[in-house]
Design an enzyme around this catalytic site. Structure first.
Site, PDB file in Angstrom:
ATOM      1  N   HIS A   1       4.764  31.966  -1.388  1.00  0.00           N
ATOM      2  CA  HIS A   1       4.729  30.514  -1.538  1.00  0.00           C
ATOM      3  C   HIS A   1       5.163  29.798  -0.261  1.00  0.00           C
ATOM      4  O   HIS A   1       6.232  30.067   0.282  1.00  0.00           O
ATOM      5  CB  HIS A   1       5.655  30.106  -2.692  1.00  0.00           C
ATOM      6  CG  HIS A   1       5.276  28.819  -3.342  1.00  0.00           C
ATOM      7  ND1 HIS A   1       6.112  28.141  -4.210  1.00  0.00           N
ATOM      8  CD2 HIS A   1       4.147  28.072  -3.267  1.00  0.00           C
ATOM      9  CE1 HIS A   1       5.517  27.060  -4.646  1.00  0.00           C
ATOM     10  NE2 HIS A   1       4.324  26.980  -4.088  1.00  0.00           N
TER      11      HIS A   1
ATOM     12  N   TYR B   1       9.225  24.641  -8.675  1.00  0.00           N
ATOM     13  CA  TYR B   1       8.873  23.548  -9.576  1.00  0.00           C
ATOM     14  C   TYR B   1      10.068  23.181 -10.456  1.00  0.00           C
ATOM     15  O   TYR B   1      10.416  23.902 -11.391  1.00  0.00           O
ATOM     16  CB  TYR B   1       7.681  23.917 -10.453  1.00  0.00           C
ATOM     17  CG  TYR B   1       6.448  24.364  -9.696  1.00  0.00           C
ATOM     18  CD1 TYR B   1       6.216  23.945  -8.384  1.00  0.00           C
ATOM     19  CD2 TYR B   1       5.504  25.206 -10.288  1.00  0.00           C
ATOM     20  CE1 TYR B   1       5.083  24.345  -7.694  1.00  0.00           C
ATOM     21  CE2 TYR B   1       4.375  25.606  -9.605  1.00  0.00           C
ATOM     22  CZ  TYR B   1       4.166  25.189  -8.303  1.00  0.00           C
ATOM     23  OH  TYR B   1       3.050  25.596  -7.625  1.00  0.00           O
TER      24      TYR B   1
END
Length: 362
Positions: A151, A57
């Protein structure tokens, strides 16, 4: 709905507030740092104590900003942080075009942040996880995180050969990524191990015929998971996780945390956000219109219905809507507190707008 009494995350020792804070928007360089601090502070004042972030992010920016904001909120033992492993951020002072790789949809798979000069590289083995974990702690300015999530072992980012390579790196007999996560959990370094499971427009087609669910099950066989972060396949608009993903959780005492409960922002800000980070299909527009009409008839915002719906499933421990401002953080708290009439749920099901199998509040 009670959004503050902690819920246990699967079989793990981790308990979290049902309303969490998704820090993905903090990684957006267009969001001022002061707004990020205010968003986290507003969540904290509303008794939110679960914060989710990732190296991806903002290519490190979300973790840095979240850590700075949390330092002003309370003691470390008062809250839980989940971050993710699978991406290493490497300094690249001068752009090296050969390091840029593309995802199956043509998007950039390994971006470089022009502000920090850091580039994403995927890696899922023991040594990579150790480095990624340490790097995240340094960016967050924290001595530990409560959980680590694997992830984006995902057809949206990897082709078949890259998926096989990632699974080999995770393998206990191969790269040892699974083993080191389990060692950390058993040794008290972390409390829980998670897996990210996405259904976004970038990988939508791979859910046809069960291909993506097959992948989730392969990973669950390779790693002793405590929870799955479900982003996209369990929302008011899409409940395909009821087919295999959530039954898998129930059968293995694995919890679920719902990311993107507003379908990538589409349900609460369609003027700004498309459905699940892409172009909104016409079928989704029509279903949204039908649900919104019933919500209006009952005098309830669609956001309240969306948020409370996902938290009603018995394996779900938390929902983590993103917020880029104090107003957005406060709005999530308000939506969770609103009364949603029981008749609304039955009307949605009668109209064919909500899966009959889906648990609903109350």
């Amino acid at each position: 709905m009670d959004g503050m009494t902690p819920r246990r995350v699967g079989k793990s020792a981790l308990a979290v507030t049902p309303l969490g804070f998704g820090a993905g928007p903090l990684g957006d360089p267009r969001v001022p740092a002061n707004d990020c601090n205010a968003a986290v502070a507003a969540a904290w004042r509303g008794d939110v104590r679960l914060f989710d972030t990732a190296p991806e992010y903002g290519i490190g920016r979300s973790e840095r900003r979240l850590g700075v904001a949390l330092a002003e909120c309370g003691e470390r033992a008062e809250y839980a942080v989940n971050t993710k492993v699978g991406r290493t951020l490497e300094p690249e002072p001068v752009r090296i075009e050969a390091h840029k790789t593309l995802a199956p949809d043509g998007g950039v798979r390994t971006p470089r942040d022009p502000r920090s000069g850091h580039r994403v590289h995927f890696a899922y083995d023991r040594a990579a996880f150790a480095a990624q974990h340490r790097d995240s702690l340094l960016r967050l300015g924290l001595p530990y995180v409560d959980s680590l999530t694997i992830h984006d072992v995902d057809y949206g980012y990897h082709d078949d050969a890259q998926i096989d390579a990632a699974l080999a790196q995770l393998s206990r007999r191969g790269g040892g990524g699974a083993a080191v996560l389990e060692e950390w959990r058993d040794g008290g370094v972390i409390k829980a191990i998670g897996l990210g499971c996405n259904r976004e427009m970038r990988n939508y087609a791979t859910w046809s015929g069960g291909r993506h669910e097959d992948l989730v099950e392969r990973i669950a066989d390779a790693v002793d998971l405590d929870f799955i972060i479900v982003a996209g396949p369990y929302t008011l608009l899409d409940t395909c996780a009821l087919d295999r993903v959530l039954p898998l959780c129930a059968s293995r005492n694995v919890g679920a945390i719902i990311a993107s409960p507003f379908a990538g922002g589409w349900l609460i800000a369609p003027e700004r956000a498309g459905y699940m980070y892409g172009e909104t299909p016409q079928t989704v527009r029509e279903k949204t219109d039908g649900i919104a009409r019933i919500c209006r008839d009952h005098g309830v915002p669609i956001g309240a219905v969306a948020l409370q719906f996902v938290l009603a499933h018995p394996v779900v421990a938390a929902a983590i809507p993103g917020a880029r401002s104090a107003d957005e953080a406060v709005e999530a708290q308000r939506l969770l507190r609103l009364d949603v009439p029981k008749d609304l749920w039955s009307e949605l099901k009668r109209a064919g707008l909500l899966d009959e199998r889906a648990p609903t509040p109350g």
